[in-house]
Design an enzyme around this catalytic site. Structure first.
Site, PDB file in Angstrom:
ATOM      1  N   HIS A 187      -2.484   9.868  -1.075  1.00  0.00           N
ATOM      2  CA  HIS A 187      -3.278   8.940  -0.646  1.00  0.00           C
ATOM      3  C   HIS A 187      -4.739   9.539  -0.308  1.00  0.00           C
ATOM      4  CE1 HIS A 187      -0.668   5.494  -0.742  1.00  0.00           C
ATOM      5  NE2 HIS A 187       0.311   6.334  -0.518  1.00  0.00           N
ATOM      6  N   GLU A 237      -7.241   7.925   0.615  1.00  0.00           N
ATOM      7  CA  GLU A 237      -7.823   7.073   1.344  1.00  0.00           C
ATOM      8  C   GLU A 237      -7.337   7.340   2.865  1.00  0.00           C
ATOM      9  OE1 GLU A 237      -4.242   4.609   0.148  1.00  0.00           O
ATOM     10  OE2 GLU A 237      -5.744   6.192  -0.604  1.00  0.00           O
ATOM     11  N   CYS A 285      -1.280   6.736  -5.890  1.00  0.00           N
ATOM     12  CA  CYS A 285       0.096   6.729  -5.708  1.00  0.00           C
ATOM     13  C   CYS A 285       0.863   5.958  -6.665  1.00  0.00           C
ATOM     14  CB  CYS A 285       0.218   6.163  -4.070  1.00  0.00           C
ATOM     15  SG  CYS A 285       1.908   6.252  -3.525  1.00  0.00           S
TER      16      CYS A 285
END
Length: 195
Positions: free
Chosen positions: A177, A179, A77
Site C-alpha cells: 500500500h 498510500e 494491492c
C-alpha cells in the site's frame, strides 16, 4: 494534471485520495469510460477479494476499459493482482495484462498469513522507484502474491521471493500500500505522477 481513480466495489479509495492530497493533487473517482480514458494518469486501487472485485469490474464494463488504457496506470494491492493473468483466490481469471499468476502464501513456521506490516523491497528496476533506496520499507496487507517473473520491478521476501511490483508497458502494479507506506510510498506515488 487530470488524475482518475477507478471506482468499483473493491477500492481503497479514501486512503489514496488522502495520499494525493498530501502531495498536492486532486483526483476524480469515476467509473465513467470517457473520464478514465481521458485522464493523464489512472490509479487502480483495491482491497478485498479478487473474484468479487473482478466481477464488479466486469459488471460495469471496466475490465475492457482498463485493457484499452494507453496512459500510465498504477494498480495497488488487489488492483495489481487483477492486472495479472490468474489468481488462486477463488480460482479467477483476471485482466491478463501482466502474464503472471497470483498465488496464496503458504503458512510457514514463524510467518503468518496474511502478511501484515512493514517489509523491505529491493532490486528496484523502474522509474517508479527513482530516488527510492534499495531495502526501503513499505506497508503490506495480503495473503496472495504475484510470482517473481521477467515483469518484476521490485522484489520482496516472505518465506519466498515474490514480486512487490510489476510493470508491463504502461501498466505498473505494487503489491504494498503506497498510500500507507509513509515517505517511501509518497515518493513512489510522486514518481508515478511524474512518468
Amino acid at each position: 494534471m487530470n488524475l482518475a481513480i477507478i471506482k468499483y466495489n473493491a477500492g481503497n479509495i479514501q486512503s489514496v485520495l488522502n495520499a494525493l492530497d498530501r502531495l498536492g493533487y486532486n483526483a476524480i473517482v469515476t467509473d465513467e469510460r470517457d473520464k478514465i480514458l481521458g485522464a493523464d494518469k489512472v490509479i487502480f486501487p483495491g482491497v478485498g477479494e479478487a473474484s468479487s472485485a473482478m466481477k464488479s469490474l466486469q459488471d460495469n464494463g471496466l475490465d475492457s476499459i482498463i485493457k484499452e488504457l494507453k496512459q500510465p496506470v498504477l494498480g495497488i494491492c488487489v488492483g495489481m493482482q487483477l492486472l495479472c493473468q490468474h489468481s488462486e483466490e477463488n480460482d479467477i481469471d483476471c485482466l491478463g495484462i501482466v502474464p503472471v499468476k497470483v498465488r496464496k502464501f503458504q503458512a510457514l513456521e514463524g510467518l503468518k498469513v496474511p502478511q501484515v506490516g512493514w517489509n523491505n523491497i529491493y532490486n528496484l528496476k523502474s522509474a517508479l522507484f527513482k530516488d527510492v533506496d534499495n531495502n526501503s520499507f513499505v506497508y503490506n496487507v495480503h495473503s496472495y502474491y504475484a510470482e517473481d517473473s521477467a515483469y518484476t520491478i521490485a522484489s520482496c521476501d516472505y518465506g519466498i521471493t515474490y514480486a512487490a511490483a510489476v510493470q508491463k508497458d504502461n501498466f505498473y502494479g505494487v503489491q504494498f500500500h503506497t498510500e500507507k507506506s509513509a515517505r517511501t510510498g509518497d515518493k513512489i506515488i510522486q514518481n508515478f505522477l511524474n512518468l
